[in-house]
Structures are given as structure tokens and as C-alpha cells.
Write a protein that holds these residues in place. Structure first.
Motif, PDB file in Angstrom:
ATOM      1  N   ASP A  22     124.573 -54.359 -20.253  1.00  0.00           N
ATOM      2  CA  ASP A  22     123.750 -53.157 -20.369  1.00  0.00           C
ATOM      3  C   ASP A  22     122.349 -53.572 -20.787  1.00  0.00           C
ATOM      4  O   ASP A  22     122.162 -54.157 -21.862  1.00  0.00           O
ATOM      5  CB  ASP A  22     124.365 -52.205 -21.405  1.00  0.00           C
ATOM      6  CG  ASP A  22     123.650 -50.869 -21.458  1.00  0.00           C
ATOM      7  OD1 ASP A  22     122.914 -50.562 -20.505  1.00  0.00           O
ATOM      8  OD2 ASP A  22     123.824 -50.143 -22.453  1.00  0.00           O
ATOM      9  N   VAL A  23     121.358 -53.274 -19.952  1.00  0.00           N
ATOM     10  CA  VAL A  23     119.964 -53.646 -20.234  1.00  0.00           C
ATOM     11  C   VAL A  23     119.096 -52.407 -20.068  1.00  0.00           C
ATOM     12  O   VAL A  23     119.180 -51.722 -19.043  1.00  0.00           O
ATOM     13  CB  VAL A  23     119.471 -54.765 -19.282  1.00  0.00           C
ATOM     14  CG1 VAL A  23     118.055 -55.193 -19.656  1.00  0.00           C
ATOM     15  CG2 VAL A  23     120.413 -55.961 -19.317  1.00  0.00           C
ATOM     16  N   PHE A  24     118.286 -52.109 -21.060  1.00  0.00           N
ATOM     17  CA  PHE A  24     117.408 -50.936 -20.989  1.00  0.00           C
ATOM     18  C   PHE A  24     116.140 -51.198 -21.797  1.00  0.00           C
ATOM     19  O   PHE A  24     116.082 -52.098 -22.636  1.00  0.00           O
ATOM     20  CB  PHE A  24     118.120 -49.681 -21.498  1.00  0.00           C
ATOM     21  CG  PHE A  24     118.716 -49.804 -22.876  1.00  0.00           C
ATOM     22  CD1 PHE A  24     118.021 -49.361 -23.999  1.00  0.00           C
ATOM     23  CD2 PHE A  24     119.979 -50.364 -23.059  1.00  0.00           C
ATOM     24  CE1 PHE A  24     118.573 -49.473 -25.268  1.00  0.00           C
ATOM     25  CE2 PHE A  24     120.537 -50.479 -24.328  1.00  0.00           C
ATOM     26  CZ  PHE A  24     119.839 -50.032 -25.433  1.00  0.00           C
ATOM     27  N   VAL A  25     115.122 -50.395 -21.518  1.00  0.00           N
ATOM     28  CA  VAL A  25     113.808 -50.548 -22.147  1.00  0.00           C
ATOM     29  C   VAL A  25     113.404 -49.217 -22.769  1.00  0.00           C
ATOM     30  O   VAL A  25     113.608 -48.151 -22.171  1.00  0.00           O
ATOM     31  CB  VAL A  25     112.748 -50.999 -21.125  1.00  0.00           C
ATOM     32  CG1 VAL A  25     111.358 -51.035 -21.756  1.00  0.00           C
ATOM     33  CG2 VAL A  25     113.111 -52.366 -20.560  1.00  0.00           C
ATOM     34  N   MET A  26     112.822 -49.257 -23.956  1.00  0.00           N
ATOM     35  CA  MET A  26     112.330 -48.062 -24.640  1.00  0.00           C
ATOM     36  C   MET A  26     110.876 -48.257 -25.050  1.00  0.00           C
ATOM     37  O   MET A  26     110.479 -49.356 -25.439  1.00  0.00           O
ATOM     38  CB  MET A  26     113.158 -47.776 -25.901  1.00  0.00           C
ATOM     39  CG  MET A  26     114.570 -47.337 -25.676  1.00  0.00           C
ATOM     40  SD  MET A  26     115.367 -46.932 -27.261  1.00  0.00           S
ATOM     41  CE  MET A  26     116.998 -46.443 -26.696  1.00  0.00           C
ATOM     42  N   HIS A  27     110.117 -47.174 -24.943  1.00  0.00           N
ATOM     43  CA  HIS A  27     108.760 -47.167 -25.488  1.00  0.00           C
ATOM     44  C   HIS A  27     108.851 -46.494 -26.851  1.00  0.00           C
ATOM     45  O   HIS A  27     108.770 -45.269 -26.964  1.00  0.00           O
ATOM     46  CB  HIS A  27     107.811 -46.420 -24.559  1.00  0.00           C
ATOM     47  CG  HIS A  27     106.371 -46.704 -24.852  1.00  0.00           C
ATOM     48  ND1 HIS A  27     105.338 -46.116 -24.168  1.00  0.00           N
ATOM     49  CD2 HIS A  27     105.791 -47.520 -25.762  1.00  0.00           C
ATOM     50  CE1 HIS A  27     104.188 -46.560 -24.633  1.00  0.00           C
ATOM     51  NE2 HIS A  27     104.438 -47.398 -25.597  1.00  0.00           N
ATOM     52  N   LEU A  28     109.029 -47.281 -27.882  1.00  0.00           N
ATOM     53  CA  LEU A  28     109.243 -46.760 -29.220  1.00  0.00           C
ATOM     54  C   LEU A  28     107.951 -46.189 -29.787  1.00  0.00           C
ATOM     55  O   LEU A  28     106.846 -46.558 -29.388  1.00  0.00           O
ATOM     56  CB  LEU A  28     109.761 -47.868 -30.138  1.00  0.00           C
ATOM     57  CG  LEU A  28     111.038 -48.596 -29.675  1.00  0.00           C
ATOM     58  CD1 LEU A  28     111.342 -49.748 -30.616  1.00  0.00           C
ATOM     59  CD2 LEU A  28     112.214 -47.639 -29.602  1.00  0.00           C
ATOM     60  N   PHE A  29     108.090 -45.294 -30.760  1.00  0.00           N
ATOM     61  CA  PHE A  29     106.910 -44.730 -31.408  1.00  0.00           C
ATOM     62  C   PHE A  29     106.179 -45.782 -32.240  1.00  0.00           C
ATOM     63  O   PHE A  29     104.988 -45.636 -32.512  1.00  0.00           O
ATOM     64  CB  PHE A  29     107.311 -43.552 -32.293  1.00  0.00           C
ATOM     65  CG  PHE A  29     107.684 -42.328 -31.510  1.00  0.00           C
ATOM     66  CD1 PHE A  29     106.712 -41.450 -31.067  1.00  0.00           C
ATOM     67  CD2 PHE A  29     109.010 -42.060 -31.200  1.00  0.00           C
ATOM     68  CE1 PHE A  29     107.054 -40.328 -30.326  1.00  0.00           C
ATOM     69  CE2 PHE A  29     109.353 -40.938 -30.476  1.00  0.00           C
ATOM     70  CZ  PHE A  29     108.376 -40.065 -30.030  1.00  0.00           C
TER      71      PHE A  29
ATOM     72  N   GLU B 113     102.947 -51.872 -24.953  1.00  0.00           N
ATOM     73  CA  GLU B 113     104.074 -52.642 -25.486  1.00  0.00           C
ATOM     74  C   GLU B 113     105.335 -51.797 -25.402  1.00  0.00           C
ATOM     75  O   GLU B 113     105.312 -50.606 -25.711  1.00  0.00           O
ATOM     76  CB  GLU B 113     103.781 -53.018 -26.948  1.00  0.00           C
ATOM     77  CG  GLU B 113     104.909 -53.730 -27.655  1.00  0.00           C
ATOM     78  CD  GLU B 113     104.617 -53.939 -29.130  1.00  0.00           C
ATOM     79  OE1 GLU B 113     105.080 -54.940 -29.685  1.00  0.00           O
ATOM     80  OE2 GLU B 113     103.934 -53.085 -29.727  1.00  0.00           O
ATOM     81  N   LYS B 114     106.414 -52.409 -24.942  1.00  0.00           N
ATOM     82  CA  LYS B 114     107.714 -51.753 -24.911  1.00  0.00           C
ATOM     83  C   LYS B 114     108.771 -52.713 -25.450  1.00  0.00           C
ATOM     84  O   LYS B 114     108.532 -53.909 -25.559  1.00  0.00           O
ATOM     85  CB  LYS B 114     108.067 -51.309 -23.482  1.00  0.00           C
ATOM     86  CG  LYS B 114     107.123 -50.251 -22.919  1.00  0.00           C
ATOM     87  CD  LYS B 114     107.594 -49.748 -21.569  1.00  0.00           C
ATOM     88  CE  LYS B 114     106.646 -48.677 -21.036  1.00  0.00           C
ATOM     89  NZ  LYS B 114     107.105 -48.094 -19.756  1.00  0.00           N
ATOM     90  N   THR B 115     109.929 -52.167 -25.780  1.00  0.00           N
ATOM     91  CA  THR B 115     110.999 -52.972 -26.363  1.00  0.00           C
ATOM     92  C   THR B 115     112.194 -53.019 -25.412  1.00  0.00           C
ATOM     93  O   THR B 115     112.667 -51.972 -24.952  1.00  0.00           O
ATOM     94  CB  THR B 115     111.436 -52.408 -27.720  1.00  0.00           C
ATOM     95  OG1 THR B 115     110.299 -52.344 -28.591  1.00  0.00           O
ATOM     96  CG2 THR B 115     112.495 -53.288 -28.359  1.00  0.00           C
ATOM     97  N   LEU B 116     112.665 -54.228 -25.135  1.00  0.00           N
ATOM     98  CA  LEU B 116     113.803 -54.446 -24.228  1.00  0.00           C
ATOM     99  C   LEU B 116     115.069 -54.704 -25.031  1.00  0.00           C
ATOM    100  O   LEU B 116     115.044 -55.439 -26.034  1.00  0.00           O
ATOM    101  CB  LEU B 116     113.509 -55.617 -23.299  1.00  0.00           C
ATOM    102  CG  LEU B 116     114.584 -55.987 -22.276  1.00  0.00           C
ATOM    103  CD1 LEU B 116     113.948 -56.442 -20.970  1.00  0.00           C
ATOM    104  CD2 LEU B 116     115.502 -57.104 -22.798  1.00  0.00           C
ATOM    105  N   PHE B 117     116.161 -54.107 -24.591  1.00  0.00           N
ATOM    106  CA  PHE B 117     117.468 -54.282 -25.220  1.00  0.00           C
ATOM    107  C   PHE B 117     118.454 -54.787 -24.174  1.00  0.00           C
ATOM    108  O   PHE B 117     118.480 -54.288 -23.042  1.00  0.00           O
ATOM    109  CB  PHE B 117     117.986 -52.959 -25.788  1.00  0.00           C
ATOM    110  CG  PHE B 117     117.084 -52.313 -26.807  1.00  0.00           C
ATOM    111  CD1 PHE B 117     117.285 -52.511 -28.163  1.00  0.00           C
ATOM    112  CD2 PHE B 117     116.037 -51.500 -26.395  1.00  0.00           C
ATOM    113  CE1 PHE B 117     116.451 -51.917 -29.091  1.00  0.00           C
ATOM    114  CE2 PHE B 117     115.199 -50.898 -27.318  1.00  0.00           C
ATOM    115  CZ  PHE B 117     115.409 -51.114 -28.667  1.00  0.00           C
ATOM    116  N   ALA B 118     119.261 -55.761 -24.554  1.00  0.00           N
ATOM    117  CA  ALA B 118     120.316 -56.273 -23.673  1.00  0.00           C
ATOM    118  C   ALA B 118     121.590 -56.426 -24.488  1.00  0.00           C
ATOM    119  O   ALA B 118     121.579 -57.035 -25.559  1.00  0.00           O
ATOM    120  CB  ALA B 118     119.911 -57.612 -23.061  1.00  0.00           C
ATOM    121  N   ARG B 119     122.681 -55.846 -23.982  1.00  0.00           N
ATOM    122  CA  ARG B 119     123.962 -55.881 -24.698  1.00  0.00           C
ATOM    123  C   ARG B 119     125.022 -56.545 -23.841  1.00  0.00           C
ATOM    124  O   ARG B 119     125.162 -56.229 -22.660  1.00  0.00           O
ATOM    125  CB  ARG B 119     124.412 -54.466 -25.066  1.00  0.00           C
ATOM    126  CG  ARG B 119     125.751 -54.435 -25.792  1.00  0.00           C
ATOM    127  CD  ARG B 119     126.150 -53.034 -26.183  1.00  0.00           C
ATOM    128  NE  ARG B 119     126.351 -52.182 -25.014  1.00  0.00           N
ATOM    129  CZ  ARG B 119     126.981 -51.002 -25.041  1.00  0.00           C
ATOM    130  NH1 ARG B 119     127.443 -50.537 -26.186  1.00  0.00           N
ATOM    131  NH2 ARG B 119     127.124 -50.293 -23.940  1.00  0.00           N
TER     132      ARG B 119
END
Length: 524
Positions: free
Chosen positions: A501-508, A514-520
Motif C-alpha cells: 500500500d503506497v499513498f501520498v498526503m499533503h499534510l498541513f 512538499e508532500k509526504t509519502l507512505f509505504a506499507r
């Protein structure tokens, strides 16, 4: 360009929950396409400037004026107001401002323009794709504020604010103000540029305050106290004028008072909330000490894991004032945390939003750890875990960590990532789980290079349990589209490396670029 043209063409109905509409309303300011001064649509004659000037100007005094004298309602639309919901000339604009129709809404969030896109996306995630019923900017400048009005499918204003408090504390902390209308019977809207409508607003305010006096059984000796909150400033001024007129007319015998003379705004019993969106003022009144939530039996809800983090009282106990002022507690908490650096909040929010299930026995690695903001987050999360904390955090960076003193569960490796593999592998043999569960990276480098370093390190440690990668992707590319393409390439690299599972979020807490990538990777 086609998207923008299609959006502008749809402005006649202004579908506020249309994605293109929101992008145009909050996007870059574009100059008016038509030449100025405007012309009469029927005759083609240029409009008379003197005739269009609002009072106290006398208007055009020439008996045989060569220019067209056209009433305000028949003039062309103001380009700025039609596209962005606000005009720099305000009520003094010569052209027509077509106000939107009345709408039903539960709450309105006022945020800085930098966070508009993130707020719109997050609100739609929480309340559905069509939750935004009205939205506009407050000024025609780059660093503007935005008003985003929300209607939830169920639960009303209190449920909307609570949902944001519990599921998006970092977004709420970025809010400047939260306006609410929990009582549909005491909610109305008025056209701000119409003097008759503004007079009706004053009469309506006087009437609903009388209802509140009767409901509260207030007297001149024990009155209710009414505060006002309005945005933008031009509406705030009009509401203040209307309230001053009401208090002056009703006199000291009236059982309602404004704040002052020893009574602060926080001590008021009632609050009037008003916002001006696309030329229409949405106004309502609510009781500050009343619990508007019907749901009972739930425990207190903590929006953060830390024991000293602000806690919102349970439904049925929390007053509306507790809900709308909770963002101030979150802002104060961010000050008291005293992190090593601003990066602390990025990983803190990333773990909250993604739901990474960190436990006390997790072993973590931070690549590019200096000065130590992300190490500080991981160390505190391991120590605060409910189970026995036994995990280790390795901070890999040739530069020095500024954590003083260094937490007991932190190991600083002043080397490059490729030179730290053997040391980390040997250290894992001395831990309870013996597995590496989380690799994070907030290095200032090209996202492609950063992804290669992280994957090269993480893939050398096999884990039978669930494992994660959390990585910042910063725009070190020449163009924004190149940066977004690199993010997509990084996601594909994670999938090719076996992550499920890989997704990207634009956190506050992220910067704009800049965005943050997550991979599980799921448990084998």
C-alpha cells in the motif's frame, strides 16, 4: 486553460461543490478580459462614470449626457466578484455584484490561503464530496484568507466541529476561526449590498435576541450577554453598526448587553456568527454554554497520543464554546511542545493521519536525522506506548543531533545510510522483536535520490510483521510538474520493491512544495 474556461462558464450558477469551481475561486488572480470602462449591453454606449458613482456623489448632472445611464441591476457583472466572490471596491463598485442564493450550512472555517487546497480535500474526505456548499476568498491579494462553508450529511454543526477536532487536529490548529450555526430556526441570510436587506438583518437580529431573552428568562438585572464574530471586515463593521443601533434603541431596560464592563467575550452567554460569501451574509445566533450534541455515552476524545495533549470533552458535556475554541488549545499546545525543529510536527501529523500503529517494541531508523526532530517524535512515541517500551531509534546522519540529553532509546550513527546497515543489523539482534518496522526520511534532497537511498536501506531488512516507510518528497526539481512526476515514480518504486500500500498526503505541516509519502508492507 480548457478547465479554467469551463469553470468560468459555469459561474452563472456558481456550483460551489464543483472541483473546478473551487480551483478557480482560490486560484491565481487573472485580469478582467473586457476593456474598461464598461458598455451598455443593449445600446453599446459607454456607461457614464459620474452616473455610476455611489452616494454621497450627486451623480451625472449633465442634461444631454452622451453616455448611457443604466441602473445598477442592469449593468455588466463585475469580473472580480463574479470569479472570486470579492471585489476590491466593495460596495462602492460601479458594476453589478450578483449575490449567491441562500444556502443551508453547519459551519464555516476561516483559513490562510496557503492551506485552502488541503482543507478542501480533507473536508471532502471527512464529510463527502458535496459537503462544501459555499466558498470564497476574503481579499484579492496573494496572502488572502479563505472562507469554506460546510454542510455535513448528519449531526449538525457540533458534529462537524467535533469530527474535525478528533480526526484533523493539525488542520484545526491552522484554522483562524470556526463559525457555526447549530440552530436552523435562528439562521438567516441577507444580501450585503442591498440597504433594505441590511435593514432586515438588523430587525432579524433584534427579533432573535428577544427570543433568546424570553427563552433564558433574562431580566435587566440578570441579562444575557451577546458577542459578535464576523468575517470579512466589511461585514464585521456592518454587524457592529447594526448591534450598536439595536442596543442604543432598546436602552438599559433591555435584558441584553454587549461584552464589556467586566464581562469578557469568553463570558458571554450568546454568540452571533456571520460570514459574507459571494455577496450574501449568513448570520446565526447560538448559546455558548449549551451542549448541542445529542450523542451521549462516549468517553473523552483525545486528538493526539501524548498524555498532556488537549482533550475534548465527551458529547453531551462539551459546550459549543468548547468546540469552536478547541483550535486555540491546539495552537497553545504546539507552543508548549518545544520541539528540536519544525520538522517535528511533520512526522507527528504523518503518524496521526496515516494510522501507523507504533508500539513500544518497534525498531525505527531515521535517515538524515539531524537536527533530530523526527527522532524526537519516534522516541517519545515508543516511550509513551501502552505496552512495555523496548524499541530503539537509530538516527543516521553525519551531522550532530541537537537532542540534549539524548533519550535512552536513541542511538546516533554519524555515518551515511549505506555504512550503517551492519551496525543496525547487529543492534536488532539485541532488541525484543529483532525486526526493523519503520524507516523514515526527511532529507533535503531530490525525491528520486531520496527514494533510492531509503529503499536501498529498508529492503535489506526482512520483517515478518507489518513494516512502513515514511518519507518527505520535496521539490528540488526545476518545474512543479517534474516534481509531481518524481513522486509518482517513487510510488511505483515502492510497489516494485514489494510494498502493498503506497499513498501520498499533503499534510498541513508540509510546505507548499512538499508532500509526504507512505509505504506499507503487510505481515508475511
Amino acid at each position: 486553460r480548457k478547465v479554467v474556461e469551463r469553470s468560468i462558464a459555469a459561474m452563472s450558477t456558481r456550483p460551489c461543490d464543483d472541483e473546478d469551481y473551487v480551483a478557480v475561486a482560490f486560484g491565481g488572480i487573472r485580469p478582467a478580459p473586457k476593456p474598461f470602462p464598461p458598455r451598455d449591453a443593449r445600446t453599446g454606449r459607454e456607461l457614464c462614470k459620474n452616473f455610476m458613482k455611489p452616494p454621497p456623489h450627486e451623480g451625472c448632472t449633465r442634461e444631454s449626457c452622451a453616455h448611457a445611464h443604466v441602473a445598477l441591476d442592469a449593468r455588466p457583472d463585475c469580473h472580480a466578484f463574479e470569479n472570486y466572490g470579492v471585489c476590491a471596491r466593495g460596495d462602492g463598485c460601479w458594476l453589478r455584484h450578483r449575490a449567491i442564493g441562500t444556502r443551508v450550512m453547519d459551519a464555516c472555517v476561516q483559513v490562510d490561503g496557503e492551506f485552502v487546497e488541503r482543507y478542501v480535500m480533507r473536508l471532502r474526505e471527512l464529510f463527502g464530496e458535496r459537503c462544501i456548499v459555499a466558498a470564497c476568498r476574503t481579499t484579492l491579494v496573494k496572502n488572502m484568507d479563505a472562507l469554506i462553508c460546510v454542510r455535513a450529511p448528519r449531526g449538525g454543526a457540533a458534529a462537524v466541529v467535533r469530527e474535525i477536532c478528533e480526526k484533523e487536529p493539525y488542520g484545526l490548529a491552522k484554522a483562524k476561526r470556526v463559525f457555526v450555526w447549530p440552530n436552523a430556526d435562528r439562521f438567516a441570510s441577507f444580501v450585503t449590498r442591498d440597504d433594505d436587506d441590511m435593514h432586515k438583518m438588523e430587525e432579524w437580529l433584534e427579533g432573535v435576541i428577544d427570543e433568546c431573552i424570553e427563552e433564558s428568562e433574562a431580566t435587566a438585572d440578570a441579562p444575557i450577554y451577546v458577542r459578535t464574530r464576523a468575517s470579512p471586515k466589511d461585514l464585521a463593521d456592518k454587524v457592529e453598526v447594526a448591534m450598536a443601533s439595536i442596543f442604543s434603541r432598546r436602552g438599559a431596560a433591555w435584558a441584553a448587553r454587549p461584552p464589556g464592563k467586566g464581562v469578557s467575550s469568553r463570558q458571554c452567554t450568546h454568540c452571533i456568527d456571520a460570514v459574507n460569501v459571494w455577496g450574501r451574509a449568513f448570520v446565526g445566533i447560538w448559546e455558548t454554554r449549551r451542549a448541542y450534541e445529542d450523542i451521549t455515552g462516549r468517553d473523552e476524545a483525545a486528538s493526539m497520543h501524548e498524555r498532556d495533549a488537549p482533550v475534548l470533552e465527551a458529547p453531551g458535556v462539551a459546550t459549543m464554546d468548547d468546540l469552536v475554541q478547541f483550535h486555540l488549545k491546539l495552537q497553545d499546545y504546539r507552543v508548549t511542545v518545544k520541539p528540536v525543529c519544525r520538522a517535528y510536527f511533520k512526522l507527528h501529523e504523518a503518524l496521526l493521519r496515516s494510522g501507523v500503529p507504533i508500539r513500544g517494541d518497534w525498531n525505527c531508523v531515521d535517515i538524515g536525522a539531524a537536527p533530530g526532530g523526527w527522532v524526537q517524535v519516534l522516541s517519545s512515541r515508543l516511550a509513551a506506548a501502552d505496552d512495555k517500551p523496548s524499541g530503539i531509534v537509530w538516527g543516521i546522519d553525519p551531522a550532530e543531533l541537537t537532542l540534549d540529553p539524548l533519550p535512552k532509546n536513541v542511538r546516533h550513527l554519524p555515518v551515511l545510510a549505506e555504512d550503517a546497515v551492519d551496525t543496525v543489523r547487529e543492534g536488532l539482534t539485541q532488541t525484543t522483536s529483532g525486526e526493523l518496522r519503520l524507516v523514515v526520511c526527511d532529507a533535503n534532497m531530490h525525491p528520486g535520490a531520496c527514494m533510492r537511498i531509503v529503499l536501498s536501506f529498508a529492503t535489506q531488512f526482512a520483517s515478518k510483521q507489518e513494516s512502513w516507510i515514511v518519507m518527505s518528497t520535496k521539490n528540488f526539481c526545476k518545474r512543479r510538474n517534474d516534481w509531481l512526476a518524481e513522486i509518482q515514480a517513487a510510488k511505483q518504486q515502492c510497489l516494485d520493491a514489494g510494498y502493498d500500500d503506497v499513498f501520498v498526503m499533503h499534510l498541513f505541516s508540509n510546505c507548499f512544495e512538499e508532500k509526504t509519502l507512505f509505504a506499507r508492507k503487510l505481515a508475511s
